[in-house]
Design a protein around this motif. Structure first.
Motif, mmCIF file in Angstrom:
data_model
loop_
_atom_site.group_PDB
_atom_site.id
_atom_site.type_symbol
_atom_site.label_atom_id
_atom_site.label_comp_id
_atom_site.label_asym_id
_atom_site.label_seq_id
_atom_site.Cartn_x
_atom_site.Cartn_y
_atom_site.Cartn_z
ATOM 1 N N ASP A 1 -10.844 6.615 16.207
ATOM 2 C CA ASP A 1 -9.917 7.649 15.716
ATOM 3 C C ASP A 1 -8.788 7.058 14.878
ATOM 4 O OD1 ASP A 1 -11.287 9.764 16.889
ATOM 5 O OD2 ASP A 1 -10.223 9.532 18.803
ATOM 6 N N THR A 2 -8.981 5.851 14.374
ATOM 7 C CA THR A 2 -7.954 5.218 13.534
ATOM 8 C C THR A 2 -7.644 6.070 12.309
ATOM 9 O OG1 THR A 2 -8.608 2.992 14.246
ATOM 10 C CG2 THR A 2 -7.406 3.173 12.157
ATOM 11 N N LEU A 3 -6.369 6.212 12.022
ATOM 12 C CA LEU A 3 -5.906 6.959 10.854
ATOM 13 C C LEU A 3 -5.037 6.054 9.983
ATOM 14 C CD1 LEU A 3 -4.875 10.283 12.633
ATOM 15 C CD2 LEU A 3 -6.940 9.920 11.246
ATOM 16 N N ILE A 4 -4.956 6.417 8.713
ATOM 17 C CA ILE A 4 -4.193 5.626 7.739
ATOM 18 C C ILE A 4 -3.056 6.468 7.173
ATOM 19 C CG2 ILE A 4 -4.299 4.456 5.504
ATOM 20 C CD1 ILE A 4 -5.703 2.953 7.780
ATOM 21 N N VAL A 5 -1.859 5.900 7.176
ATOM 22 C CA VAL A 5 -0.713 6.532 6.504
ATOM 23 C C VAL A 5 -0.621 5.923 5.114
ATOM 24 C CG1 VAL A 5 1.734 7.098 6.620
ATOM 25 C CG2 VAL A 5 0.433 6.729 8.734
ATOM 26 N N ARG A 6 -0.836 6.747 4.106
ATOM 27 C CA ARG A 6 -0.946 6.265 2.735
ATOM 28 C C ARG A 6 0.432 6.013 2.101
ATOM 29 N NH1 ARG A 6 -3.898 11.321 2.758
ATOM 30 N NH2 ARG A 6 -6.134 11.004 3.157
ATOM 31 N N TYR A 7 0.399 5.217 1.017
ATOM 32 C CA TYR A 7 1.545 5.047 0.117
ATOM 33 C C TYR A 7 2.783 4.501 0.829
ATOM 34 C CZ TYR A 7 -1.516 8.483 -2.088
ATOM 35 O OH TYR A 7 -2.604 9.161 -2.555
ATOM 36 N N ARG A 8 2.618 3.425 1.588
ATOM 37 C CA ARG A 8 3.752 2.785 2.247
ATOM 38 C C ARG A 8 3.973 1.402 1.629
ATOM 39 N NH1 ARG A 8 5.649 5.309 6.876
ATOM 40 N NH2 ARG A 8 5.068 7.505 6.699
ATOM 41 N N THR A 9 4.935 1.309 0.755
ATOM 42 C CA THR A 9 5.201 0.043 0.074
ATOM 43 C C THR A 9 6.238 -0.774 0.844
ATOM 44 O OG1 THR A 9 6.930 1.037 -1.290
ATOM 45 C CG2 THR A 9 4.688 1.035 -2.186
ATOM 46 N N ARG A 10 6.138 -2.112 0.697
ATOM 47 C CA ARG A 10 7.153 -3.032 1.209
ATOM 48 C C ARG A 10 7.419 -4.079 0.149
ATOM 49 N NH1 ARG A 10 6.528 -4.606 7.637
ATOM 50 N NH2 ARG A 10 6.470 -2.462 8.450
ATOM 51 N N ASP A 11 8.675 -4.214 -0.203
ATOM 52 C CA ASP A 11 9.049 -5.164 -1.256
ATOM 53 C C ASP A 11 8.224 -4.930 -2.503
ATOM 54 O OD1 ASP A 11 10.901 -6.411 0.449
ATOM 55 O OD2 ASP A 11 9.325 -7.676 1.319
ATOM 56 N N SER A 12 8.022 -3.664 -2.845
ATOM 57 C CA SER A 12 7.285 -3.215 -4.036
ATOM 58 C C SER A 12 5.782 -3.470 -3.951
ATOM 59 C CB SER A 12 7.840 -3.874 -5.307
ATOM 60 O OG SER A 12 9.219 -3.574 -5.477
ATOM 61 N N ALA A 13 5.288 -3.970 -2.823
ATOM 62 C CA ALA A 13 3.849 -4.210 -2.662
ATOM 63 C C ALA A 13 3.203 -2.976 -2.044
ATOM 64 C CB ALA A 13 3.604 -5.423 -1.774
ATOM 65 N N ARG B 1 0.489 0.996 14.585
ATOM 66 C CA ARG B 1 0.314 -0.404 14.944
ATOM 67 C C ARG B 1 0.941 -1.366 13.939
ATOM 68 N NH1 ARG B 1 -4.331 -2.832 15.179
ATOM 69 N NH2 ARG B 1 -3.460 -4.343 16.677
ATOM 70 N N GLY B 2 1.275 -0.899 12.741
ATOM 71 C CA GLY B 2 1.917 -1.792 11.792
ATOM 72 C C GLY B 2 1.472 -1.562 10.367
ATOM 73 N N TRP B 3 1.988 -2.418 9.496
ATOM 74 C CA TRP B 3 1.782 -2.285 8.051
ATOM 75 C C TRP B 3 0.707 -3.261 7.585
ATOM 76 C CZ3 TRP B 3 2.696 -5.468 3.692
ATOM 77 C CH2 TRP B 3 2.731 -4.808 2.451
ATOM 78 N N LEU B 4 -0.123 -2.778 6.651
ATOM 79 C CA LEU B 4 -1.186 -3.593 6.065
ATOM 80 C C LEU B 4 -1.036 -3.568 4.555
ATOM 81 C CD1 LEU B 4 -3.967 -5.123 6.329
ATOM 82 C CD2 LEU B 4 -5.047 -2.860 6.098
ATOM 83 N N ALA B 5 -0.950 -4.735 3.943
ATOM 84 C CA ALA B 5 -0.923 -4.805 2.481
ATOM 85 C C ALA B 5 -2.290 -4.407 1.966
ATOM 86 C CB ALA B 5 -0.572 -6.217 2.023
ATOM 87 N N PHE B 6 -2.341 -3.284 1.249
ATOM 88 C CA PHE B 6 -3.639 -2.777 0.797
ATOM 89 C C PHE B 6 -3.417 -1.785 -0.333
ATOM 90 C CE2 PHE B 6 -7.494 -0.221 0.881
ATOM 91 C CZ PHE B 6 -8.481 -1.198 1.050
ATOM 92 N N ASP B 7 -4.326 -1.812 -1.292
ATOM 93 C CA ASP B 7 -4.270 -0.885 -2.417
ATOM 94 C C ASP B 7 -5.687 -0.418 -2.697
ATOM 95 O OD1 ASP B 7 -3.512 0.650 -4.532
ATOM 96 O OD2 ASP B 7 -3.162 -1.021 -5.919
ATOM 97 N N GLY B 8 -6.054 0.702 -2.085
ATOM 98 C CA GLY B 8 -7.414 1.195 -2.245
ATOM 99 C C GLY B 8 -7.604 2.474 -1.464
ATOM 100 N N PRO B 9 -8.835 2.995 -1.436
ATOM 101 C CA PRO B 9 -9.117 4.260 -0.742
ATOM 102 C C PRO B 9 -8.867 4.166 0.761
ATOM 103 C CG PRO B 9 -10.921 3.641 -2.221
ATOM 104 C CD PRO B 9 -10.012 2.466 -2.132
ATOM 105 N N THR B 10 -8.673 5.326 1.380
ATOM 106 C CA THR B 10 -8.369 5.383 2.805
ATOM 107 C C THR B 10 -9.480 4.788 3.651
ATOM 108 O OG1 THR B 10 -7.010 7.358 2.478
ATOM 109 C CG2 THR B 10 -7.819 6.949 4.702
ATOM 110 N N ASP B 11 -10.746 5.111 3.333
ATOM 111 C CA ASP B 11 -11.845 4.602 4.158
ATOM 112 C C ASP B 11 -11.927 3.075 4.084
ATOM 113 O OD1 ASP B 11 -12.611 4.676 1.511
ATOM 114 O OD2 ASP B 11 -14.668 5.295 1.909
ATOM 115 N N GLU B 12 -11.614 2.498 2.932
ATOM 116 C CA GLU B 12 -11.619 1.046 2.823
ATOM 117 C C GLU B 12 -10.457 0.425 3.578
ATOM 118 O OE1 GLU B 12 -11.912 -0.275 -1.194
ATOM 119 O OE2 GLU B 12 -13.659 0.982 -1.660
ATOM 120 N N ALA B 13 -9.338 1.119 3.610
ATOM 121 C CA ALA B 13 -8.192 0.626 4.377
ATOM 122 C C ALA B 13 -8.519 0.608 5.869
ATOM 123 C CB ALA B 13 -6.964 1.501 4.118
ATOM 124 N N ARG B 14 -9.222 1.631 6.343
ATOM 125 C CA ARG B 14 -9.638 1.652 7.752
ATOM 126 C C ARG B 14 -10.529 0.454 8.071
ATOM 127 N NH1 ARG B 14 -10.436 6.695 10.736
ATOM 128 N NH2 ARG B 14 -12.534 5.903 11.138
#
Length: 259
Positions: free
Chosen positions: A91-103, A124-137
């Motif tokens: 049931d993992t979900l992704i919160v989109r568009y969360r930048t840190r230090d412009s990343a 659970r925390g922040w993941l540096a990622f730029d791509g579709p939601t399913d790929e982020a999961r």
């Protein structure tokens, strides 16, 4: 005295009365905007007091602070809570568009199912990622398997359309929206993860320290009030100028030298 009063009679003309009303409306507007900024400053100070009182205390059981279907109580945000359960990884979900230090990046949200079957929404925390939601999961590190004890900060649910869960993601976290989307009975509010026991093989970036700055509201409030005073002062100066020299449009200009 009569002559002095007569010299100000132009103030009851339509032009000057309209000008005066415009200045009054402007003054009321700038006063209200100043009050609004000082109100935001008071809200910020109240929130900072809650953060300073809660954020670095020892953890308390989550049931002391949160309850299923109940919003976070006033003064409880950033309380450190502890809970034990099993992550519902599917049931993992992704919160989109969360930048840190412009990343570019995302927040990874996984429900923690407790012994009674209720669930706690855990960021659970922040993941540096730029791509579709399913790929982020797929890219998100796995949480610890089996029973795990977590600690984290209590956070208030987001509001509005940004909390809608679609295609495995959202733009803001709301326990109500998550519970409805996943068909889970969830505690109100959510928890920003600080620690997990046992620790995961790979961790996400932890939450940033809460901002306890007061922002520019005090100076913005003073600026709005200054604009109001400036408008009233400008009206007084222009009235004095017309009384002394007459209407600007009918003044005789001095001839230029040499002409």
């Amino acid at each position: 005295m009569r002559e002095w009063l007569a010299s100000w009679r132009f103030l009851i003309s339509r032009r000057w009365l309209s000008f005066f009303l415009a200045v009054i409306v402007l003054g009321i507007g700038t006063w209200w905007l100043g009050e609004w900024q000082f109100g935001r400053l008071d809200d910020k100070r109240e929130r900072n007091a809650v953060i300073e009182a809660n954020a670095h205390e020892d953890p308390v059981p989550v049931t002391d602070v949160l309850a299923p279907g109940t919003p976070v109580a006033d003064g409880e945000e950033y309380t450190v809570v502890e809970a034990t359960g099993t992550y519902a990884v599917d049931d993992t979900l992704i919160v989109r568009y969360r930048t840190r230090d412009s990343a570019p990046g995302v927040q990874v949200v996984v429900p923690l199912v407790l012994a009674d079957g209720t669930a706690l929404v855990v960021d659970r925390g922040w993941l540096a990622f730029d791509g579709p939601t399913d790929e982020a999961r797929d890219a998100a590190p796995e949480p610890p398997a089996g029973e795990v004890t977590i600690t984290g900060w209590v956070r208030v649910d987001g509001e509005g359309d940004s909390t809608e869960v679609s295609d495995g993601g959202m733009r803001a976290i709301s326990s109500t929206a998550v519970g409805e989307a996943l068909d889970l009975e969830v505690y109100g509010g959510f928890v920003e993860l600080l620690s997990e026991d046992p620790a995961p093989a790979e961790s996400l970036d932890p939450p940033e320290e809460p901002d306890t700055g007061e922002g520019p509201h005090f100076f913005y409030g003073l600026q709005w009030w200054f604009f109001g005073v400036l408008a009233l002062g400008g009206f007084g100066y222009l009235a004095w100028d017309e009384r002394k020299h007459g209407p600007r449009g009918s003044r005789v200009r001095s001839p230029r030298a040499g002409h």
